[in-house]
Design an enzyme around this catalytic site. Structure first.
Site, mmCIF file in Angstrom:
data_model
loop_
_atom_site.group_PDB
_atom_site.id
_atom_site.type_symbol
_atom_site.label_atom_id
_atom_site.label_comp_id
_atom_site.label_asym_id
_atom_site.label_seq_id
_atom_site.Cartn_x
_atom_site.Cartn_y
_atom_site.Cartn_z
ATOM 1 N N LYS A 42 -3.170 -41.135 7.533
ATOM 2 C CA LYS A 42 -4.501 -41.061 6.813
ATOM 3 C C LYS A 42 -5.478 -41.589 7.582
ATOM 4 O O LYS A 42 -6.697 -41.423 7.211
ATOM 5 C CB LYS A 42 -4.162 -42.586 5.852
ATOM 6 C CG LYS A 42 -2.863 -42.471 5.030
ATOM 7 C CD LYS A 42 -2.771 -43.644 4.204
ATOM 8 C CE LYS A 42 -1.537 -43.775 3.566
ATOM 9 N NZ LYS A 42 -1.442 -45.103 2.921
ATOM 10 N N GLY A 43 -5.463 -42.007 8.869
ATOM 11 C CA GLY A 43 -6.484 -42.697 9.824
ATOM 12 C C GLY A 43 -7.860 -41.505 9.699
ATOM 13 O O GLY A 43 -8.905 -41.904 10.044
ATOM 14 N N ASP A 99 -7.905 -39.786 14.290
ATOM 15 C CA ASP A 99 -8.867 -40.757 14.520
ATOM 16 C C ASP A 99 -8.972 -41.638 15.803
ATOM 17 O O ASP A 99 -9.768 -41.863 16.437
ATOM 18 C CB ASP A 99 -8.670 -42.035 13.333
ATOM 19 C CG ASP A 99 -7.240 -42.561 13.250
ATOM 20 O OD1 ASP A 99 -6.208 -41.769 13.878
ATOM 21 O OD2 ASP A 99 -7.177 -43.496 12.619
ATOM 22 N N ASP A 102 -4.038 -43.744 21.190
ATOM 23 C CA ASP A 102 -3.648 -45.324 21.533
ATOM 24 C C ASP A 102 -2.809 -45.247 22.810
ATOM 25 O O ASP A 102 -3.174 -45.030 23.969
ATOM 26 C CB ASP A 102 -3.242 -46.313 20.394
ATOM 27 C CG ASP A 102 -3.069 -47.659 20.676
ATOM 28 O OD1 ASP A 102 -3.235 -48.147 22.046
ATOM 29 O OD2 ASP A 102 -2.924 -48.437 19.784
ATOM 30 N N LYS A 130 -8.624 -44.975 23.090
ATOM 31 C CA LYS A 130 -8.505 -46.311 23.446
ATOM 32 C C LYS A 130 -7.654 -46.462 24.744
ATOM 33 O O LYS A 130 -6.895 -45.943 25.000
ATOM 34 C CB LYS A 130 -7.772 -47.173 22.258
ATOM 35 C CG LYS A 130 -7.698 -48.637 22.386
ATOM 36 C CD LYS A 130 -7.099 -49.104 21.074
ATOM 37 C CE LYS A 130 -6.773 -50.445 21.046
ATOM 38 N NZ LYS A 130 -6.129 -50.868 19.586
ATOM 39 N N PHE A 151 -8.724 -54.680 18.777
ATOM 40 C CA PHE A 151 -8.146 -54.559 17.475
ATOM 41 C C PHE A 151 -9.347 -53.820 16.455
ATOM 42 O O PHE A 151 -10.057 -54.697 15.880
ATOM 43 C CB PHE A 151 -7.567 -55.885 16.861
ATOM 44 C CG PHE A 151 -6.502 -55.343 15.664
ATOM 45 C CD1 PHE A 151 -6.657 -54.626 14.658
ATOM 46 C CD2 PHE A 151 -5.365 -55.682 15.825
ATOM 47 C CE1 PHE A 151 -5.776 -54.191 13.737
ATOM 48 C CE2 PHE A 151 -4.251 -55.387 14.753
ATOM 49 C CZ PHE A 151 -4.433 -54.756 13.932
ATOM 50 N N ASP A 158 -6.967 -48.827 9.892
ATOM 51 C CA ASP A 158 -6.762 -49.741 9.038
ATOM 52 C C ASP A 158 -6.043 -51.085 9.606
ATOM 53 O O ASP A 158 -5.787 -50.929 11.027
ATOM 54 C CB ASP A 158 -5.720 -49.322 7.955
ATOM 55 C CG ASP A 158 -4.353 -49.103 8.466
ATOM 56 O OD1 ASP A 158 -4.212 -48.209 9.582
ATOM 57 O OD2 ASP A 158 -3.315 -49.629 7.974
ATOM 58 N N ARG A 164 -10.193 -49.452 5.822
ATOM 59 C CA ARG A 164 -10.510 -48.106 6.011
ATOM 60 C C ARG A 164 -11.769 -47.539 5.593
ATOM 61 O O ARG A 164 -12.526 -46.587 6.237
ATOM 62 C CB ARG A 164 -9.409 -47.172 5.555
ATOM 63 C CG ARG A 164 -7.935 -47.162 6.058
ATOM 64 C CD ARG A 164 -7.108 -45.945 5.521
ATOM 65 N NE ARG A 164 -5.583 -46.515 5.639
ATOM 66 C CZ ARG A 164 -5.015 -46.118 6.741
ATOM 67 N NH1 ARG A 164 -5.719 -45.664 7.640
ATOM 68 N NH2 ARG A 164 -3.741 -46.256 6.706
HETATM 69 C C1 PRP Z 1 -2.635 -44.041 13.956
HETATM 70 C C2 PRP Z 1 -3.319 -43.027 14.340
HETATM 71 C C3 PRP Z 1 -2.495 -42.094 15.035
HETATM 72 C C4 PRP Z 1 -1.701 -43.022 15.684
HETATM 73 C C5 PRP Z 1 -1.997 -43.210 17.264
HETATM 74 O O1 PRP Z 1 -1.789 -43.817 12.654
HETATM 75 O O2 PRP Z 1 -3.878 -42.245 13.254
HETATM 76 O O3 PRP Z 1 -1.908 -41.204 14.462
HETATM 77 O O4 PRP Z 1 -1.565 -44.100 15.075
HETATM 78 O O5 PRP Z 1 -1.414 -44.183 17.947
HETATM 79 P P1 PRP Z 1 -0.454 -43.727 19.355
HETATM 80 O O6 PRP Z 1 -1.505 -43.147 19.922
HETATM 81 O O7 PRP Z 1 0.013 -45.025 19.813
HETATM 82 O O8 PRP Z 1 0.710 -42.940 18.999
HETATM 83 P P2 PRP Z 1 -0.856 -44.787 12.098
HETATM 84 O O9 PRP Z 1 0.655 -44.713 12.431
HETATM 85 O O10 PRP Z 1 -1.539 -46.109 12.194
HETATM 86 O O11 PRP Z 1 -1.200 -44.458 10.388
HETATM 87 P P3 PRP Z 1 -2.458 -44.131 9.683
HETATM 88 O O12 PRP Z 1 -3.160 -42.915 10.394
HETATM 89 O O13 PRP Z 1 -1.886 -43.803 8.242
HETATM 90 O O14 PRP Z 1 -3.285 -45.359 9.826
#
Ligand code: PRP
Length: 179
Positions: A42-43, A99, A102, A130, A151, A158, A164
């Site tokens: 969703k992000g 989005d 990480d 990040k 954070f 979120d 969000r």
């Molecule tokens: C978040 C973001 C990426 C992922 C990045 O999604 O949207 O898909 O984490 O993290 P990484 O590089 O450590 O793999 P999340 O699983 O939080 O779901 P969301 O998009 O619904 O918030």
């Protein structure tokens, strides 16, 4: 909601300027290609909506929900697709829109899975890259900002499904997420 924010890291003007700059670059690279923009929910929903409106070419858009599990920082891990795109990506120029990068595990697994479907090309766009302090298994082809390991919430990101809808990227107060 704003009271839960320690400080604004990237404000609305900075976001808008960066998205426009990125849109101009992608327009230059893809103006002849009619690419498929793939929003990773969703992000990415807010970034995706803003970015597609500054692209000056015909494009299609679709959505995917994917989570990665059991992966180390250097591996792709197992990807579970909770919602498949409607459009067949075979032979298409696909741009994955995320989005945040990480650990990079999700994007790496997503690339691996989608590449097997034989798109004509597959590139990645991330809003935030990040600095998670570890080497990532993947690099984004396009990005808006590098950030430190804090954070972050807002602009689609979120904490427990909240924040969000903040129009900026903020650093969440520690007392909120340590409760
Ligand atoms: C978040 C973001 C990426 C992922 C990045 O999604 O949207 O898909 O984490 O993290 P990484 O590089 O450590 O793999 P999340 O699983 O939080 O779901 P969301 O998009 O619904 O918030």
């Amino acid at each position: 909601m704003n009271n839960d924010i320690e400080r604004v890291l990237i404000d609305e003007k900075q976001i808008s300027d960066a998205v426009k700059r990125l849109g101009a670059r992608i327009t230059e690279d893809y103006k002849e290609k009619n690419p498929l923009l793939l929003c990773v929910l969703k992000g990415s929903l807010v970034f995706h909506a803003d970015l597609m409106r500054v692209l000056n070419f015909h494009c299609e858009t679709d959505f995917i929900i994917a989570k990665s599990y059991g992966a180390g920082a250097q591996s792709s891990g197992e990807l579970k697709i909770l919602k498949e795109p409607d459009i067949n990506i075979k032979g298409r120029d696909v741009i994955i829109i995320e989005d945040i990068l990480d650990t990079g595990v999700t994007l790496s697994a997503l690339l691996h899975t989608l590449q097997a479907r034989k798109p004509a090309s597959l590139k990645t766009v991330v809003f935030l890259d990040k600095n998670s302090g570890i080497e990532k298994p993947v690099k984004a082809d396009y990005k808006c900002f590098d950030t430190e390991n804090e954070f972050l919430v807002g602009y689609g990101l979120d904490y427990a499904e909240k924040y969000r809808n903040l129009p900026y990227i903020g650093v969440l107060k520690r007392k909120i997420y340590s409760i």
